[in-house]
Design a protein around this motif. Structure first.
Motif, PDB file in Angstrom:
ATOM      1  N   ARG A 126       0.830  -1.207   0.000  1.00 35.82           N
ATOM      2  CA  ARG A 126       0.000   0.000   0.000  1.00 35.82           C
ATOM      3  C   ARG A 126       0.866   1.258   0.000  1.00 35.82           C
ATOM      4  NH1 ARG A 126      -5.257   1.656  -1.202  1.00 35.82           N
ATOM      5  NH2 ARG A 126      -4.679   3.819  -1.434  1.00 35.82           N
ATOM      6  N   VAL A 127       1.926   1.260   0.792  1.00 40.12           N
ATOM      7  CA  VAL A 127       2.838   2.412   0.836  1.00 40.12           C
ATOM      8  C   VAL A 127       3.425   2.674  -0.548  1.00 40.12           C
ATOM      9  CG1 VAL A 127       5.107   3.172   1.656  1.00 40.12           C
ATOM     10  CG2 VAL A 127       3.417   2.320   3.286  1.00 40.12           C
TER      11      VAL A 127
ATOM     12  N   PRO B 246       1.219  10.644  -4.464  1.00 39.71           N
ATOM     13  CA  PRO B 246       2.358  11.094  -3.654  1.00 39.71           C
ATOM     14  C   PRO B 246       2.021  12.162  -2.617  1.00 39.71           C
ATOM     15  CG  PRO B 246       2.534  11.906  -5.910  1.00 39.71           C
ATOM     16  CD  PRO B 246       1.445  10.885  -5.899  1.00 39.71           C
ATOM     17  N   TYR B 247       0.989  12.958  -2.860  1.00 41.42           N
ATOM     18  CA  TYR B 247       0.655  14.005  -1.893  1.00 41.42           C
ATOM     19  C   TYR B 247      -0.429  13.572  -0.906  1.00 41.42           C
ATOM     20  CZ  TYR B 247       3.712  17.263  -4.264  1.00 41.42           C
ATOM     21  OH  TYR B 247       4.822  17.883  -4.786  1.00 41.42           O
ATOM     22  N   SER B 248      -0.701  12.289  -0.868  1.00 42.33           N
ATOM     23  CA  SER B 248      -1.630  11.770   0.131  1.00 42.33           C
ATOM     24  C   SER B 248      -1.072  11.994   1.533  1.00 42.33           C
ATOM     25  CB  SER B 248      -1.862  10.274  -0.088  1.00 42.33           C
ATOM     26  OG  SER B 248      -2.591   9.714   0.990  1.00 42.33           O
ATOM     27  N   ARG B 249      -1.953  12.285   2.462  1.00 48.64           N
ATOM     28  CA  ARG B 249      -1.564  12.425   3.870  1.00 48.64           C
ATOM     29  C   ARG B 249      -1.897  11.169   4.664  1.00 48.64           C
ATOM     30  NH1 ARG B 249      -3.975  17.539   2.597  1.00 48.64           N
ATOM     31  NH2 ARG B 249      -5.923  16.919   3.602  1.00 48.64           N
ATOM     32  N   ARG B 250      -2.086  10.079   3.942  1.00 49.19           N
ATOM     33  CA  ARG B 250      -2.507   8.816   4.570  1.00 49.19           C
ATOM     34  C   ARG B 250      -1.523   7.677   4.314  1.00 49.19           C
ATOM     35  NH1 ARG B 250      -8.823   8.964   2.465  1.00 49.19           N
ATOM     36  NH2 ARG B 250      -9.437  10.904   3.547  1.00 49.19           N
ATOM     37  N   ILE B 251      -0.284   8.010   3.983  1.00 47.78           N
ATOM     38  CA  ILE B 251       0.688   6.957   3.656  1.00 47.78           C
ATOM     39  C   ILE B 251       1.408   6.555   4.934  1.00 47.78           C
ATOM     40  CG2 ILE B 251       2.562   6.269   2.133  1.00 47.78           C
ATOM     41  CD1 ILE B 251       1.854   8.619   0.319  1.00 47.78           C
ATOM     42  N   MET B 252       0.930   5.502   5.545  1.00 47.03           N
ATOM     43  CA  MET B 252       1.477   5.121   6.849  1.00 47.03           C
ATOM     44  C   MET B 252       1.300   3.634   7.106  1.00 47.03           C
ATOM     45  SD  MET B 252      -1.466   6.922   9.200  1.00 47.03           S
ATOM     46  CE  MET B 252      -0.709   6.407  10.741  1.00 47.03           C
ATOM     47  N   THR B 253       2.081   3.138   8.047  1.00 45.94           N
ATOM     48  CA  THR B 253       1.976   1.747   8.478  1.00 45.94           C
ATOM     49  C   THR B 253       1.792   1.705   9.989  1.00 45.94           C
ATOM     50  OG1 THR B 253       4.378   1.553   8.750  1.00 45.94           O
ATOM     51  CG2 THR B 253       3.459   0.914   6.615  1.00 45.94           C
TER      52      THR B 253
ATOM     53  N   SER C  43       5.377   2.467  13.985  1.00 46.63           N
ATOM     54  CA  SER C  43       4.653   3.168  12.924  1.00 46.63           C
ATOM     55  C   SER C  43       5.589   4.027  12.087  1.00 46.63           C
ATOM     56  CB  SER C  43       3.564   4.057  13.545  1.00 46.63           C
ATOM     57  OG  SER C  43       2.942   4.869  12.560  1.00 46.63           O
ATOM     58  N   MET C  44       5.357   4.000  10.781  1.00 47.76           N
ATOM     59  CA  MET C  44       6.013   4.925   9.860  1.00 47.76           C
ATOM     60  C   MET C  44       4.945   5.738   9.134  1.00 47.76           C
ATOM     61  SD  MET C  44       9.330   5.229   9.598  1.00 47.76           S
ATOM     62  CE  MET C  44       9.599   5.841   7.935  1.00 47.76           C
ATOM     63  N   THR C  45       5.163   7.041   9.068  1.00 49.51           N
ATOM     64  CA  THR C  45       4.306   7.923   8.279  1.00 49.51           C
ATOM     65  C   THR C  45       5.180   8.568   7.219  1.00 49.51           C
ATOM     66  OG1 THR C  45       2.915   8.395  10.201  1.00 49.51           O
ATOM     67  CG2 THR C  45       2.729   9.883   8.316  1.00 49.51           C
ATOM     68  N   PHE C  46       4.772   8.439   5.968  1.00 49.49           N
ATOM     69  CA  PHE C  46       5.550   8.975   4.861  1.00 49.49           C
ATOM     70  C   PHE C  46       4.878  10.236   4.331  1.00 49.49           C
ATOM     71  CE2 PHE C  46       6.235   4.410   5.048  1.00 49.49           C
ATOM     72  CZ  PHE C  46       7.623   4.328   5.037  1.00 49.49           C
TER      73      PHE C  46
ATOM     74  N   LEU D 263      11.121  12.362  -0.542  1.00 50.89           N
ATOM     75  CA  LEU D 263      10.443  11.463   0.391  1.00 50.89           C
ATOM     76  C   LEU D 263      10.970  11.663   1.804  1.00 50.89           C
ATOM     77  CD1 LEU D 263       8.479   9.123   0.936  1.00 50.89           C
ATOM     78  CD2 LEU D 263      10.369   7.548   0.449  1.00 50.89           C
ATOM     79  N   ASN D 264      10.047  11.931   2.719  1.00 49.85           N
ATOM     80  CA  ASN D 264      10.357  12.095   4.142  1.00 49.85           C
ATOM     81  C   ASN D 264       9.583  11.052   4.939  1.00 49.85           C
ATOM     82  OD1 ASN D 264      11.627  14.949   3.786  1.00 49.85           O
ATOM     83  ND2 ASN D 264       9.612  15.112   2.846  1.00 49.85           N
ATOM     84  N   GLY D 265      10.028  10.810   6.164  1.00 48.61           N
ATOM     85  CA  GLY D 265       9.315   9.854   6.994  1.00 48.61           C
ATOM     86  C   GLY D 265       9.413  10.180   8.469  1.00 48.61           C
ATOM     87  N   ILE D 266       8.361   9.805   9.197  1.00 47.63           N
ATOM     88  CA  ILE D 266       8.349   9.916  10.657  1.00 47.63           C
ATOM     89  C   ILE D 266       8.304   8.504  11.234  1.00 47.63           C
ATOM     90  CG2 ILE D 266       7.113  10.716  12.709  1.00 47.63           C
ATOM     91  CD1 ILE D 266       5.927  12.955  11.011  1.00 47.63           C
ATOM     92  N   LEU D 267       9.309   8.173  12.035  1.00 50.01           N
ATOM     93  CA  LEU D 267       9.328   6.905  12.754  1.00 50.01           C
ATOM     94  C   LEU D 267       8.811   7.149  14.165  1.00 50.01           C
ATOM     95  CD1 LEU D 267      10.137   3.941  13.276  1.00 50.01           C
ATOM     96  CD2 LEU D 267      12.452   4.766  13.784  1.00 50.01           C
ATOM     97  N   ASN D 268       7.720   6.496  14.511  1.00 51.44           N
ATOM     98  CA  ASN D 268       7.170   6.582  15.863  1.00 51.44           C
ATOM     99  C   ASN D 268       7.593   5.367  16.662  1.00 51.44           C
ATOM    100  OD1 ASN D 268       5.331   8.929  16.451  1.00 51.44           O
ATOM    101  ND2 ASN D 268       4.520   8.296  14.462  1.00 51.44           N
ATOM    102  N   GLN D 269       8.123   5.632  17.840  1.00 50.18           N
ATOM    103  CA  GLN D 269       8.649   4.565  18.685  1.00 50.18           C
ATOM    104  C   GLN D 269       8.119   4.768  20.103  1.00 50.18           C
ATOM    105  OE1 GLN D 269      12.619   3.809  17.652  1.00 50.18           O
ATOM    106  NE2 GLN D 269      12.780   1.962  18.889  1.00 50.18           N
TER     107      GLN D 269
END
Length: 282
Positions: free
Chosen positions: A125-126, A134-141, A160-163, A176-182
């Motif tokens: 899905r990602v 690419p400009y979706s605000r819902r690209i996450m796991t 969780s990763m949010t792209f 491409l940027n990403g947020i890693l939540n821990q």
């Protein structure tokens, strides 16, 4: 000094100087000798790494990049929850007699879900959205699936990763940027390990989707230093530092599932001596 060293040293000093001690409190982890593993912790640590400027491997000591990559491929590419598919032994303490860690990590990424566009797992899905929306605000796991927690031998730490895709003002190429939540991060044993892993993941996804790589933002709810790690951390952050290494990834690989550990290198990697025999709380 590399940016990663600077971030790490500042974070460790802040935890040691301003953190909360859990000594004497009810805690879950224990050392191998059965004593409780207490920590000094900080809530809500946020670190930003600009991967377009450098690869954030510490130079204070060597980060085992090949083992890092082997594990991230195990989770995100092989989507496995069995340590027999992994070359290191870091998960051995959480595996059953068959090698399974339960419905954790790679297991969750392999589960197919129904979307309007069809059945896909989270990784598929990602990649689909990065290529088509690419400009979706819902690209996450999300690996923290409550209904399956009772069947996980360890609740996911990096869950969780949010792209998010951006563009520089002077270029048409997407970034491409990403947020890693821990939820929890053992600063000595796992902090830079996780940072390097998810930096590599961003590089991989950027390449296969035709993007440049941007920022990794690492959000840690509970950033902690274990009591038995404190003297090691104090020695580590006083060491000399070096310039950041150069990251190389095989430019010919365009399929996410074709990457191998051999497709990555850290070149000109100068670093301090290895930290030996780090005790791990379980």
């Amino acid at each position: 000094m590399s940016l990663a060293d600077n971030i790490f040293i500042s974070m460790c000093k802040d935890i040691l100087d301003n953190g909360t001690s859990t000594e004497g409190e009810k805690v879950r982890p224990k050392w191998e000798d059965g004593t409780f593993a207490y920590t000094i912790k900080k809530f809500g640590v946020v670190n930003r790494y600009d991967l377009s400027k450098e690869f954030p491997a510490l130079t204070l000591r060597r980060t085992a990049i090949k083992s890092c990559i082997d594990e991230i491929l195990w989770i995100w590419q092989k989507k496995s929850n069995n340590i027999n598919d992994l070359n290191s032994h870091i998960w051995d303490s959480w595996a059953d007699e068959d090698g399974s860690i339960g419905k954790a990590y790679g297991y969750q990424l392999a589960v197919k879900h129904q979307y309007k566009e069809g059945m896909m797992d989270q990784v598929e899905r990602v990649i689909y959205d990065l290529k088509n929306n690419p400009y979706s605000r819902r690209i996450m796991t999300n690996l923290y699936v409550h209904q399956d927690l009772h069947e996980m031998n360890l609740y996911p730490c990096a869950y969780s990763m949010t792209f998010n895709v951006t563009k520089k003002s002077d270029s048409e190429k997407l970034v491409l940027n990403g947020i890693l939540n821990q939820r929890s991060n053992d600063i000595l044993a796992a902090n830079n390990w996780n940072v390097c892993q998810y930096s590599v993941l961003l590089h991989m996804l950027a390449q296969v989707c035709g993007y440049e790589v941007g920022e990794l933002v690492h959000v840690i709810a509970d950033a902690h230093i274990y009591d038995r790690h404190i003297p090691v951390i104090k020695e580590l952050i006083e060491r000399p530092t070096f310039e950041a290494p150069t990251f190389w990834m095989n430019p010919d690989v365009k399929d996410f599932y074709q990457f191998k550990v051999e497709d990555f290198e850290l070149r000109n990697y100068q670093h301090g001596p290895k930290v030996e025999n780090i005790p791990v709380a379980v």
